[in-house]
Scaffold this active site. Structure first.
Site, PDB file in Angstrom:
ATOM      1  N   CYS A   1     -20.112   0.229  -2.328  1.00 23.37           N
ATOM      2  CA  CYS A   1     -19.979  -0.731  -3.934  1.00 23.37           C
ATOM      3  C   CYS A   1     -21.490   0.496  -4.411  1.00 23.37           C
ATOM      4  CB  CYS A   1     -19.831  -1.989  -3.111  1.00 23.37           C
ATOM      5  SG  CYS A   1     -18.676  -2.352  -2.421  1.00 23.37           S
TER       6      CYS A   1
ATOM      7  N   GLY B   1     -36.087  -1.472   4.070  1.00 20.62           N
ATOM      8  CA  GLY B   1     -35.258  -0.806   4.862  1.00 20.62           C
ATOM      9  C   GLY B   1     -35.091   0.993   4.374  1.00 20.62           C
TER      10      GLY B   1
ATOM     11  N   ASP C   1       0.487  -1.094   0.174  1.00 19.88           N
ATOM     12  CA  ASP C   1      -0.073  -0.190  -0.018  1.00 19.88           C
ATOM     13  C   ASP C   1       1.131   1.483  -0.145  1.00 19.88           C
ATOM     14  OD1 ASP C   1      -3.309   0.146   0.636  1.00 19.88           O
ATOM     15  OD2 ASP C   1      -2.099   2.339   0.889  1.00 19.88           O
TER      16      ASP C   1
ATOM     17  N   PHE D   1     -31.150 -10.398  -0.011  1.00 14.59           N
ATOM     18  CA  PHE D   1     -31.324  -9.740  -0.477  1.00 14.59           C
ATOM     19  C   PHE D   1     -32.765  -9.038  -1.076  1.00 14.59           C
ATOM     20  CE2 PHE D   1     -28.080  -7.309  -0.692  1.00 14.59           C
ATOM     21  CZ  PHE D   1     -26.547  -8.637  -0.165  1.00 14.59           C
ATOM     22  N   LEU D   2     -34.094  -9.489   0.432  1.00 12.38           N
ATOM     23  CA  LEU D   2     -35.540  -8.583  -0.328  1.00 12.38           C
ATOM     24  C   LEU D   2     -35.637  -7.852   1.351  1.00 12.38           C
ATOM     25  CD1 LEU D   2     -37.194 -11.418  -1.893  1.00 12.38           C
ATOM     26  CD2 LEU D   2     -36.727  -9.315  -2.938  1.00 12.38           C
TER      27      LEU D   2
ATOM     28  N   GLY E   1     -26.277   1.375   1.382  1.00 10.91           N
ATOM     29  CA  GLY E   1     -24.962   2.414   1.245  1.00 10.91           C
ATOM     30  C   GLY E   1     -23.802   1.542   0.773  1.00 10.91           C
TER      31      GLY E   1
ATOM     32  N   GLU F   1     -14.033  -9.770  -7.088  1.00  7.56           N
ATOM     33  CA  GLU F   1     -14.416 -10.821  -5.716  1.00  7.56           C
ATOM     34  C   GLU F   1     -15.586  -9.915  -5.752  1.00  7.56           C
ATOM     35  OE1 GLU F   1     -15.694  -8.423  -3.141  1.00  7.56           O
ATOM     36  OE2 GLU F   1     -14.621  -6.182  -4.257  1.00  7.56           O
ATOM     37  N   PHE F   2     -16.353 -11.398  -5.241  1.00  5.55           N
ATOM     38  CA  PHE F   2     -17.921 -11.095  -4.098  1.00  5.55           C
ATOM     39  C   PHE F   2     -18.052 -10.852  -2.716  1.00  5.55           C
ATOM     40  CE2 PHE F   2     -17.143 -13.544  -8.685  1.00  5.55           C
ATOM     41  CZ  PHE F   2     -18.008 -12.309  -8.688  1.00  5.55           C
TER      42      PHE F   2
HETATM   43  C1  UGA Z   1     -21.711  -5.706  -1.251  1.00  4.73           C
HETATM   44  C2  UGA Z   1     -22.001  -7.627  -2.297  1.00  4.73           C
HETATM   45  O1  UGA Z   1     -23.115  -7.482  -1.478  1.00  4.73           O
HETATM   46  C3  UGA Z   1     -21.130  -8.106  -2.249  1.00  4.73           C
HETATM   47  O2  UGA Z   1     -21.037  -9.390  -3.165  1.00  4.73           O
HETATM   48  C4  UGA Z   1     -19.688  -7.572  -3.172  1.00  4.73           C
HETATM   49  O3  UGA Z   1     -18.342  -7.452  -3.039  1.00  4.73           O
HETATM   50  C5  UGA Z   1     -18.912  -6.078  -2.652  1.00  4.73           C
HETATM   51  O4  UGA Z   1     -20.469  -5.577  -2.605  1.00  4.73           O
HETATM   52  C6  UGA Z   1     -17.905  -5.263  -3.241  1.00  4.73           C
HETATM   53  O5  UGA Z   1     -18.869  -5.157  -4.602  1.00  4.73           O
HETATM   54  O6  UGA Z   1     -17.038  -4.611  -2.546  1.00  4.73           O
HETATM   55  P1  UGA Z   1     -21.363  -5.029   0.294  1.00  4.73           P
HETATM   56  O7  UGA Z   1     -21.084  -4.370   0.456  1.00  4.73           O
HETATM   57  O8  UGA Z   1     -20.411  -5.732   1.618  1.00  4.73           O
HETATM   58  O9  UGA Z   1     -21.102  -5.812  -0.653  1.00  4.73           O
HETATM   59  O10 UGA Z   1     -22.406  -5.295   1.118  1.00  4.73           O
HETATM   60  P2  UGA Z   1     -23.878  -5.491   1.297  1.00  4.73           P
HETATM   61  O11 UGA Z   1     -24.384  -6.623   2.695  1.00  4.73           O
HETATM   62  O12 UGA Z   1     -24.024  -5.972   0.014  1.00  4.73           O
HETATM   63  O13 UGA Z   1     -24.686  -4.583   1.359  1.00  4.73           O
HETATM   64  C7  UGA Z   1     -25.104  -3.327   0.837  1.00  4.73           C
HETATM   65  C8  UGA Z   1     -25.968  -2.558   1.189  1.00  4.73           C
HETATM   66  O14 UGA Z   1     -27.657  -2.690   0.600  1.00  4.73           O
HETATM   67  C9  UGA Z   1     -25.836  -1.759   2.390  1.00  4.73           C
HETATM   68  O15 UGA Z   1     -26.709  -1.180   2.859  1.00  4.73           O
HETATM   69  C10 UGA Z   1     -27.403  -3.359   3.038  1.00  4.73           C
HETATM   70  O16 UGA Z   1     -27.720  -2.683   3.779  1.00  4.73           O
HETATM   71  C11 UGA Z   1     -27.956  -3.161   2.142  1.00  4.73           C
HETATM   72  N1  UGA Z   1     -29.226  -4.014   1.532  1.00  4.73           N
HETATM   73  C12 UGA Z   1     -28.691  -5.599   1.060  1.00  4.73           C
HETATM   74  C13 UGA Z   1     -30.733  -3.870   2.023  1.00  4.73           C
HETATM   75  O17 UGA Z   1     -30.982  -2.457   2.532  1.00  4.73           O
HETATM   76  N2  UGA Z   1     -31.498  -5.030   1.834  1.00  4.73           N
HETATM   77  C14 UGA Z   1     -31.012  -5.990   1.352  1.00  4.73           C
HETATM   78  O18 UGA Z   1     -31.804  -7.252   1.826  1.00  4.73           O
HETATM   79  C15 UGA Z   1     -29.340  -6.650   1.550  1.00  4.73           C
END
Ligand code: UGA
Length: 501
Positions: free
Chosen positions: A279, A272, A30, A268-269, A276, A150-151
């Protein structure tokens, strides 16, 4: 294998640690020397489950930290690029960090080296990367470029890496395919999972990781398309939640019904305050921008982003409707991080909501188990106070907002909470409680896409009426528009009519 990971942010650091965990010799690089020094001392710069444990296990053994990309690259077979790709003003991904690193390392590529895109980049970046590397002195034939998106989700990034749903290897030549397969062999063969000291799997797992080999361009598309699709799911369900509120239905019941269809899936349903993080907001914009650049108008994504933006303002509006003008009112806030299990506040709906409450004159007192320090910096110069726990945040408040889905917020001592609040009014932006439970505990309870029992009865009546002939389904005529004290301010008129407290 000898591997360098350039960029030690969320993705780079987790990748470096996990590659060491599955047996490779890794150098994490880094440009932030203070961060590298802290990591070398064993200090984790972010709140992420299992990261401190892996750091302790591998630091100074299979994992070293360095601020010098060139010397790291000369010692490596594979180089992962995991630097930031922030959003630029026109929505496109800003690739300047990726390009700068490529230019820096190009002159020292003196043997067969695989350069792997790990950062989220728009489709066709692999081609651009090849051009840059050649232009900056790397000899064609001595390097290959692959895409390996990455996921990882923040909060479960380590186990997401070690127990992936799939590993996508975007390669355009045999050499890249062979090397990437070697990198991930401990996971694809299942050998890692048989190790006694392997990190325990948090869920049922098939025993070996699924390997998906594609072209580099397809892999780049898979990443953007996946994040944009998940964001679409969230905006979709939030829109259904608005409809559920309008007619007195229950979004939890709707999701249970929808999600049990395997073609839809239940994840992811969660309705709320919207998504945010670093990503989804950026990737939705970048995906739309790259589509436009390629001649495809992806207007659906504009709606996804707009719906998400509206969701937070609708929430603030709901608070204002229930509490009246916010000026001078004391409001407690639980949650500042963009989601649970992380201290990350980037693009957090909670931060935007708190800022708006403060702008309207509310005296906000907030608590988050991990994100207070980062929130303080993000919210500056907004004046709010910070509480050391949930009850302290709620103390003396006329309303309490739940904005992040931390597990501990779902297990509050309701009697105690009730006793410390000036007025027992809860606005649950993450649907952590059953409305019946909260009403039984004496709270006025507002959530997303669900009615509190008392409200439900009255809301159900208009739904039974037949619509008059000539009714347009677009008009929200199946229920009375709520009375607004100050009229629509933040929302378009149609959306305003759907807000029900
Ligand atoms: C997301 C993806 O889920 C990962 O697969 C991906 O690797 C990552 O981005 C990335 O591109 O690096 P992340 O941003 O860490 O991961 O978090 P998530 O769990 O996906 O949640 C994202 C946002 O959606 C959060 O604000 C969460 O509160 C919101 N969310 C999630 C909802 O409002 N409802 C849901 O049902 C799920």
């Amino acid at each position: 294998m000898h591997i360098t990971v350039i960029g030690s942010g969320y993705v780079g650091l987790v990748t470096a640690l996990c590659l060491a965990e599955i047996g490779h010799q890794v150098i994490a690089v880094d440009s932030d020397t203070a961060k590298i020094e802290a990591l070398t001392r064993g200090e984790a710069p972010i709140h992420e489950a299992l990261l401190p444990e892996l750091l302790q296990r591998h630091n100074g053994q299979r994992l070293r930290f360095s601020a010098f990309p060139r010397s790291a690259v000369t010692a490596s077979d594979v180089v992962f690029l995991a630097v930031g790709t922030p959003q630029s003003d026109n929505g496109e991904a800003d690739l300047s960090q990726v390009e700068a690193v490529a230019k820096e390392i190009a002159p020292v590529i003196h043997r067969s080296t695989l350069i792997v895109e790990k950062s989220t980049v728009p489709v066709c970046t692999s081609e651009r990367l090849r051009e840059i590397l050649c232009g900056a002195g790397a000899r064609a034939g001595w390097f290959s470029v692959a895409s390996n998106p990455e996921f990882l989700r923040e909060g479960s990034a380590v186990t997401d890496f070690l127990f992936p749903d799939r590993i996508v290897a975007g390669v355009d030549d045999e050499f890249s395919g062979f090397l990437l397969q070697e990198v991930y062999r401990p996971l694809t063969s299942g050998a890692y999972y048989r190790q006694e000291d392997a990190v325990p799997c948090p869920r049922r797992y098939e025993g070996r990781a699924r390997w998906l080999m594609t072209s580099a361009k397809s892999a780049e598309l898979i990443k953007h398309a996946s994040n944009a699709f998940l964001a679409t799911k969230i905006s979709y369900i939030n829109t259904v939640a608005r409809l559920a509120e309008a007619v007195g239905a229950d979004i939890d019941e709707v999701c249970a019904g929808m999600g049990s269809d395997p073609r839809i899936g239940g994840e992811f349903l969660r309705a709320g305050v919207g998504y945010g993080g670093s990503c989804f907001p950026k990737d939705v914009a970048a995906f739309a921008a790259v589509a436009r650049r390629c001649g495809v108008e992806f207007s659906l994504l504009r709606d996804v982003a707009q719906t998400n933006e509206e969701q937070r303002w609708r929430f603030v509006e709901r608070v204002r409707r229930a509490m009246g003008p916010l000026d001078g009112k004391r409001i407690g806030v639980l949650g500042l991080a963009f989601k649970e299990d992380t201290d990350d506040v980037r693009e957090s709906p909670a931060i935007a909501i708190v800022r708006e409450l403060a702008r309207q004159g509310a005296a906000v007192c907030a608590h988050d188990p991990a994100a207070m320090e980062r929130a303080r910096a993000a919210l500056w110069p907004t004046r709010i106070t910070y509480a050391h726990d949930e009850y302290d945040a709620a103390c003396g408040s006329e309303g309490l907002l739940i904005l992040t889905g931390w597990r501990q917020f779902a297990k509050l001592d309701l009697q105690r909470l009730h006793s410390v609040m000036k007025a027992p009014v809860i606005f649950d932006g993450r649907n952590l409680y059953a409305p019946e439970e909260m009403v039984a505990a004496g709270f006025a309870y507002h959530s997303v896409g669900r009615m509190s029992p008392a409200v439900k009865r009255t809301a159900a009546i208009p739904v039974l009426k037949r619509e008059p002939a000539g009714h347009s389904p677009d008009q929200p005529s199946c229920r009375k528009a709520p009375q607004s004290e100050a009229g629509p301010r933040l929302l378009p008129a149609a959306a305003q009519a759907c807000v029900r407290s």
